[in-house]
Scaffold this motif. Structure first.
Motif: not given
Ligand SMILES: Cc1cc2nc3c(=O)[nH]c(=O)nc-3n(C[C@H](O)[C@H](O)[C@H](O)COP(=O)(O)OP(=O)(O)OC[C@H]3O[C@@H](n4cnc5c(N)ncnc54)[C@H](O)[C@@H]3O)c2cc1C
Length: 387
Positions: A315-342
């Protein structure tokens, strides 16, 4: 050639089109500039080609942002039912898959076709294959392309995020934000498969293709959905979801048998041994994963204490990934234009009147399940109604 409009929208994706349609319907003269040879390319590849175009249970908690309150206003003023009424007006067949996720019955082409019809009816002009060389601002915004100069009092940046560069994602929107002195929240791939380190890869990745329903957790966030083992690590909806909350160095906790008990059967068996344990695990997990798990976690003894530990590990298998597969495979980009600006109501820059940012380029990222399109529609509508 100099072309003058009330508003120029950069990017003919989900957000840019909805924004242009709303503004066009209100009588604004709007141009959409799109560098690709057609609009909505990401819509076409979305949801496995069937576009999960919204989610009926859309709440602010389904979004990540440095300011979790920012999205509330736009989401409240353009709801999933607003988009659904557009879909129904165009007689597009759709179905609810799971958890409020609405998909086209036939093809994502239905959504791009609908948006194109709406765009034409709203009198919005579209310029395809249009590469933007520079954006300037004097008394109004000036957008320079290879051949033309577009002028407008209003400029809407809807050029999306960095995910899937091979279909034309660019950093253009972030560059425009920086050019005008707006802050950016650091970008990172989200809804992306996770890559395991060499040791875990050697242990598990030959099982690529095996999937199981799990609970994947990182910090306070958890998702109960399918996990898929890949050649590089882990994927599937549970992992894509948790990847958005993961950062390098952190562990991901995986409950391989949510709400199931493995060891009662072993405790009650006449013989407590590896064969009994394998059978108990195989009743819950796919056979190959169950066998591998046991090979790697076989108890030293078959005492009650050791079985309690085995249960805890499942019930508690813990893995420590080394990375994501990056923007080539990511469905979206987190972060971006700061909402404080808008402005949360209109998406207009607080510093630069007339400059708007909408959709994925803004630091608002949806969970998996139609939320990213709902943000694109809602932020697009918020700006389109304010132009
Ligand atoms: C494989 C995949 C599947 C997905 N499935 C779903 C799903 O089922 N449901 C969901 O909610 N979300 C899904 N998403 C996420 C969703 O597609 C995005 O969040 C959404 O498209 C963002 O809308 P947008 O208008 O901000 O950006 P985009 O749709 O990316 O549109 C940006 C547009 O700007 C154009 N552009 C970029 N740079 C320039 C430039 N310099 N000049 C002119 N034009 C430019 C691009 O060509 C593009 O047409 C998926 C994403 C991927 C990659």
């Amino acid at each position: 050639m100099i072309r003058t409009f009330d508003a120029v929208v950069l990017g003919g994706g989900a957000a840019g089109l909805l924004c242009a349609i709303e503004a066009g319907k209100r009588g604004r003269r709007v141009a959409v500039l799109e560098r690709a040879d057609r609009t909505g390319k990401k819509i076409l590849i979305s949801g496995g080609g069937r576009c999960n175009f919204t989610n009926l249970h859309c709440h602010p908690e389904n979004f990540l942002s440095a300011n979790p309150h920012f999205a509330k206003s736009a989401l409240a003023r353009y709801t999933p039912l607003d988009f659904l009424s557009l879909v129904e007006k165009h007689h597009i067949p759709y179905h609810e898959k799971t958890l409020g996720q609405l998909f086209c019955d036939l093809s994502a082409e239905d959504i791009t076709g609908m948006l194109e019809d709406e765009r034409r009816n709203a009198g919005v002009e579209l310029f395809l294959n249009t590469e933007i060389h520079a954006v300037q601002r004097a008394t109004e915004f000036v957008v320079l392309t290879g051949t033309d100069e577009f002028r407008a009092a209003v400029l809407v940046v809807a050029t999306g995020g960095l995910s899937i560069p091979k279909i034309g994602a660019t950093a253009f929107g972030y560059d425009v934000a920086r050019q005008f002195g707006l802050k950016i929240q650091k970008t990172r791939p989200a809804l992306a498969p996770l890559v395991l380190g060499p040791q875990d890869r050697a242990r598990y990745c030959d099982l690529a293709g095996v999937s199981a329903e799990v609970v994947a957790a990182c910090g306070q966030q958890s998702f109960r959905e399918k996990m898929l083992i890949t050649h590089k690590g882990l994927s599937g909806p549970a992992i894509l979801q948790i990847s958005s909350y993961w950062s390098k160095g952190r562990g991901v906790r995986i409950d391989l048998a949510p709400d199931r008990d493995i060891t009662t059967a072993i405790r009650g068996a006449k013989l407590r041994n590896a064969a009994t344990a394998r059978a108990a695990l195989q009743a819950v997990l796919p056979n190959r994963l169950a066998s591998r798990w046991l090979d790697l976690h076989v108890p030293d003894a078959w005492t009650n204490q050791a079985l309690t530990e085995l249960e805890r590990q499942v019930h508690g298998w813990t893995v420590t990934p080394v990375d994501t597969e990056g923007y080539e495979k990511a469905e979206v980009t987190a972060g971006g234009v700061d909402t404080d600006e808008l402005s949360a109501k209109t998406m207009e820059s607080r510093k630069i009147p007339g400059l708007f940012f909408i959709g994925e380029v803004v630091d608002v990222t949806g969970q998996l399940g139609g939320f990213n399109f709902q943000w694109a529609w809602a932020s697009g509508a918020a700006a389109g109604r304010a132009l």
